[in-house]
Design a protein around this motif. Structure first.
Motif, PDB file in Angstrom:
ATOM      1  N   UNK A   1      -2.397  80.623 -10.850  1.00  0.00           N
ATOM      2  CA  UNK A   1      -3.410  81.644 -11.106  1.00  0.00           C
ATOM      3  C   UNK A   1      -4.548  80.937 -11.821  1.00  0.00           C
ATOM      4  N   UNK A   2      -5.728  80.953 -11.192  1.00  0.00           N
ATOM      5  CA  UNK A   2      -6.874  80.260 -11.765  1.00  0.00           C
ATOM      6  C   UNK A   2      -7.406  81.071 -12.942  1.00  0.00           C
ATOM      7  N   UNK A   3      -7.438  80.487 -14.157  1.00  0.00           N
ATOM      8  CA  UNK A   3      -7.752  81.249 -15.376  1.00  0.00           C
ATOM      9  C   UNK A   3      -9.140  81.900 -15.406  1.00  0.00           C
ATOM     10  N   UNK A   4     -10.166  81.215 -14.976  1.00  0.00           N
ATOM     11  CA  UNK A   4     -11.522  81.762 -15.086  1.00  0.00           C
ATOM     12  C   UNK A   4     -11.749  82.976 -14.190  1.00  0.00           C
ATOM     13  N   UNK A   5     -11.084  83.014 -13.046  1.00  0.00           N
ATOM     14  CA  UNK A   5     -11.332  84.093 -12.089  1.00  0.00           C
ATOM     15  C   UNK A   5     -10.138  85.024 -11.890  1.00  0.00           C
ATOM     16  N   UNK A   6      -9.000  84.692 -12.489  1.00  0.00           N
ATOM     17  CA  UNK A   6      -7.768  85.475 -12.352  1.00  0.00           C
ATOM     18  C   UNK A   6      -7.326  85.596 -10.897  1.00  0.00           C
ATOM     19  N   UNK A   7      -7.616  84.584 -10.116  1.00  0.00           N
ATOM     20  CA  UNK A   7      -7.243  84.579  -8.706  1.00  0.00           C
ATOM     21  C   UNK A   7      -5.911  83.867  -8.525  1.00  0.00           C
TER      22      UNK A   7
ATOM     23  N   UNK B   1      -2.000  74.577 -17.754  1.00  0.00           N
ATOM     24  CA  UNK B   1      -2.853  75.629 -18.295  1.00  0.00           C
ATOM     25  C   UNK B   1      -2.052  76.920 -18.286  1.00  0.00           C
ATOM     26  N   UNK B   2      -1.864  77.487 -19.459  1.00  0.00           N
ATOM     27  CA  UNK B   2      -1.047  78.692 -19.565  1.00  0.00           C
ATOM     28  C   UNK B   2      -1.750  79.661 -20.502  1.00  0.00           C
ATOM     29  N   UNK B   3      -2.093  80.849 -19.974  1.00  0.00           N
ATOM     30  CA  UNK B   3      -2.729  81.883 -20.781  1.00  0.00           C
ATOM     31  C   UNK B   3      -2.353  83.239 -20.196  1.00  0.00           C
ATOM     32  N   UNK B   4      -2.847  84.291 -20.800  1.00  0.00           N
ATOM     33  CA  UNK B   4      -2.588  85.632 -20.284  1.00  0.00           C
ATOM     34  C   UNK B   4      -3.212  85.793 -18.903  1.00  0.00           C
ATOM     35  N   UNK B   5      -4.375  85.180 -18.700  1.00  0.00           N
ATOM     36  CA  UNK B   5      -5.122  85.350 -17.452  1.00  0.00           C
ATOM     37  C   UNK B   5      -4.877  84.271 -16.405  1.00  0.00           C
ATOM     38  N   UNK B   6      -4.160  83.212 -16.760  1.00  0.00           N
ATOM     39  CA  UNK B   6      -4.000  82.147 -15.780  1.00  0.00           C
ATOM     40  C   UNK B   6      -2.797  81.264 -16.046  1.00  0.00           C
TER      41      UNK B   6
END
Length: 184
Positions: free
Chosen positions: A122-128, A101-106
């Protein structure tokens, strides 16, 4: 029969997505209760008693529920981190994120051989962000945690900022983490 299909479906769901559909051992509820009353919890148990799996589940419940946090996980060495701690966290990863999973947020990239790429995700849904470190890294360089704050500013679930698995050395790391967790 319909009852047999429901039974088998429940087992399959628990195997495919243990975070949401798996069962909890009784000791895990005690850990969760203690974390609501205390800032630190020590979990005792024999080998293969489920301590690591339970902590991985609690960690992922926090990571999937709380936004913009930073969690650090410690293990004795890189090999144990990959084969035990990171593998346990991966097992609890929600089913839909058990792929690259690769995105700006995760960013999540995991392999059984190497664990999480860069020893973090980095967990995408929570940006943690979750980082995996070792006691050896800390003993070789006690500045590796400088500048970081761990935990979450606001979290309705358990606010877990650090998880130290097995064979913790002296109090230096614990004291450093207490300072890094104090603001959250």
């Amino acid at each position: 029969s319909e009852l047999h299909r429901a039974h088998e479906g429940r087992i399959r769901a628990a195997q495919e997505d243990p975070l949401r559909y798996g069962f909890d051992l009784p000791g895990w509820a005690r850990i969760k209760e203690a974390l609501q009353d205390y800032n630190e919890v020590i979990t005792f148990g024999g080998n293969r008693s489920g301590k690591t799996t339970g902590c991985a589940k609690l960690l992922m419940q926090t990571v999937t529920s709380c936004n913009d946090g930073h969690v650090v996980c410690f293990s004795q060495n890189a090999d144990t981190s990959v084969k035990v701690q990171q593998a346990a966290v991966w097992e609890m990863m929600p089913k839909e994120f058990r792929k690259k999973t690769k995105s700006i947020d995760g960013y999540i990239n995991y392999s059984m051989q190497n664990g999480f790429t860069g020893s973090s995700f980095i967990f995408p849904d929570t940006k943690t962000r979750v980082d995996f470190k070792t006691y050896t890294q800390f003993s070789n360089n006690q500045t590796i945690l400088e500048g970081f704050e761990f935990g979450f500013n606001a979290c309705d679930a358990l606010n877990i900022g650090a998880w130290l698995d097995e064979y913790l050395g002296d109090a230096a790391l614990v004291n450093t983490l207490r300072f890094r967790l104090a603001t959250r």
